[in-house]
Design an enzyme around this catalytic site. Sequence first.
Site, PDB file in Angstrom:
ATOM      1  N   GLU A  18      -2.192  -0.551  -8.639  1.00 34.61           N
ATOM      2  CA  GLU A  18      -3.221   0.415  -8.271  1.00 34.61           C
ATOM      3  C   GLU A  18      -2.585   1.794  -8.231  1.00 34.61           C
ATOM      4  O   GLU A  18      -1.475   1.951  -7.727  1.00 34.61           O
ATOM      5  CB  GLU A  18      -3.802   0.059  -6.900  1.00 34.61           C
ATOM      6  CG  GLU A  18      -4.808   1.064  -6.357  1.00 34.61           C
ATOM      7  CD  GLU A  18      -5.227   0.744  -4.931  1.00 34.61           C
ATOM      8  OE1 GLU A  18      -5.561   1.699  -4.185  1.00 34.61           O
ATOM      9  OE2 GLU A  18      -5.208  -0.445  -4.546  1.00 34.61           O
ATOM     10  N   THR A  30      -7.124   2.406  10.098  1.00 31.11           N
ATOM     11  CA  THR A  30      -7.268   3.027  11.412  1.00 31.11           C
ATOM     12  C   THR A  30      -8.228   2.261  12.314  1.00 31.11           C
ATOM     13  O   THR A  30      -7.996   2.125  13.517  1.00 31.11           O
ATOM     14  CB  THR A  30      -7.737   4.483  11.262  1.00 31.11           C
ATOM     15  OG1 THR A  30      -6.880   5.155  10.332  1.00 31.11           O
ATOM     16  CG2 THR A  30      -7.696   5.203  12.589  1.00 31.11           C
ATOM     17  N   SER A  77     -11.520   4.721   4.440  1.00 34.62           N
ATOM     18  CA  SER A  77     -12.910   4.285   4.629  1.00 34.62           C
ATOM     19  C   SER A  77     -13.282   4.040   6.089  1.00 34.62           C
ATOM     20  O   SER A  77     -14.427   3.703   6.378  1.00 34.62           O
ATOM     21  CB  SER A  77     -13.165   3.004   3.827  1.00 34.62           C
ATOM     22  OG  SER A  77     -12.460   1.903   4.365  1.00 34.62           O
ATOM     23  N   ASP A  81       0.811  -1.211   0.000  1.00 31.95           N
ATOM     24  CA  ASP A  81       0.000   0.000   0.000  1.00 31.95           C
ATOM     25  C   ASP A  81       0.849   1.267   0.000  1.00 31.95           C
ATOM     26  O   ASP A  81       1.853   1.358   0.707  1.00 31.95           O
ATOM     27  CB  ASP A  81      -0.902  -0.028   1.240  1.00 31.95           C
ATOM     28  CG  ASP A  81      -1.983   1.022   1.219  1.00 31.95           C
ATOM     29  OD1 ASP A  81      -2.403   1.416   0.121  1.00 31.95           O
ATOM     30  OD2 ASP A  81      -2.417   1.441   2.309  1.00 31.95           O
ATOM     31  N   ASN A 104     -10.083   0.666   1.393  1.00 33.79           N
ATOM     32  CA  ASN A 104      -8.935   0.505   2.285  1.00 33.79           C
ATOM     33  C   ASN A 104      -9.337   0.816   3.720  1.00 33.79           C
ATOM     34  O   ASN A 104      -9.966   1.841   3.991  1.00 33.79           O
ATOM     35  CB  ASN A 104      -7.798   1.442   1.869  1.00 33.79           C
ATOM     36  CG  ASN A 104      -7.051   0.934   0.661  1.00 33.79           C
ATOM     37  OD1 ASN A 104      -7.533   0.070  -0.061  1.00 33.79           O
ATOM     38  ND2 ASN A 104      -5.868   1.478   0.433  1.00 33.79           N
ATOM     39  N   LYS A 105      -8.953  -0.078   4.630  1.00 35.82           N
ATOM     40  CA  LYS A 105      -9.248   0.139   6.045  1.00 35.82           C
ATOM     41  C   LYS A 105      -8.000  -0.167   6.866  1.00 35.82           C
ATOM     42  O   LYS A 105      -7.400  -1.224   6.730  1.00 35.82           O
ATOM     43  CB  LYS A 105     -10.417  -0.738   6.508  1.00 35.82           C
ATOM     44  CG  LYS A 105     -10.904  -0.375   7.907  1.00 35.82           C
ATOM     45  CD  LYS A 105     -12.191  -1.092   8.247  1.00 35.82           C
ATOM     46  CE  LYS A 105     -13.386  -0.534   7.530  1.00 35.82           C
ATOM     47  NZ  LYS A 105     -13.774   0.818   8.010  1.00 35.82           N
ATOM     48  N   GLY A 110      -7.381   8.245   8.424  1.00 39.39           N
ATOM     49  CA  GLY A 110      -7.357   8.439   9.871  1.00 39.39           C
ATOM     50  C   GLY A 110      -8.747   8.468  10.471  1.00 39.39           C
ATOM     51  O   GLY A 110      -9.704   7.942   9.909  1.00 39.39           O
TER      52      GLY A 110
END
Length: 337
Positions: free
Chosen positions: A148, A255, A232, A92, A252-253, A197
Amino acid sequence: MPYYDGVELSSTYADASERGYGFFASNVTHVDVLLGLLQGADSADSDLVVQVNRKIAAAFGNGDATVGLNAFAAYIERVADSVDVGVFCNVDHVHLPNQADFLDAVAESGVPSSVMVDASDTSFEENVELTREAVERLDEADGEMLVEAELGRVAGVEGDVETATEDAFYTDPERAVEFVERTGCDLLAISVGTQHGVASGQDLDIRPDVARAVRDALDDAGFDVPLVVHGSSGLTDEQVRAFVDAGVRKFNKNTRYQYEFARTLADFYRDHADAVRPPEGVVDDRADFFGDADWSPDRTYFHPQAAAEAVQDRIAAVYGGLADLTGSAGRSRHGRR
């Protein structure tokens, strides 16, 4: 099931596009987060995309990101055999051009299923040039690794890079078509009003209609490129569903999992504080491990695995709920049917 490469990941995204569901691609900051994600994906019968960035790779490699990336890949390839779903890994936010050396290490390793290259903080033309060069470099080195890219800026902090809210903007559909055509990227992350965040309390203007417009423009131009939403963790369930309906296939997750990790540990040790810390009146003699005290700590609760299992269970439950939310639950292409 085996750990899979970019060819299988591309087919998995294609199936998601055809059947109208998506995935939460989950950043791994600790081994217990990874194990919880594997358990959650297996229970939900959902294929799993995990992510690692340079900073965390360096943490896994005792300061060396290349060592950490290879160690992480070797580990996940082994543990993927313990679950009955497909497992993939995305590297990432490789920020270009300043992390070009890490991109070279990623290319030479040949281990990730996909790589996210990020030059979104540059001009459009420089973003195109840097992304195209990265696509060519990765194709030459591996040929099976998906790329990506990002068009538009997402506010917040990602790794060590911060984008101010006022610098974020929405992705233009026509520019998205031009960007995909000129770069050859396999997935496109777009700016739709989200924030990296913790987004609670922020006045965010979330725009699923922007995702729909970009999706329609790409379809009209003949580009079946999955769309990605970063940042997200602060989205509501209704917003996630709206983005899935608009054609977003990857969220994307990061936090949220970090918070769940810390919160679960905090709750665990608060609930079992009397088993770990000496009571009032007992000298806190950690050096001699309470050899002369009438009290001793309870290994049932201070053993690291006790808290680790609590973390894994919580992460598994969170992922199961997210798989239900995006519709990937029960749809593993590589496990049971």
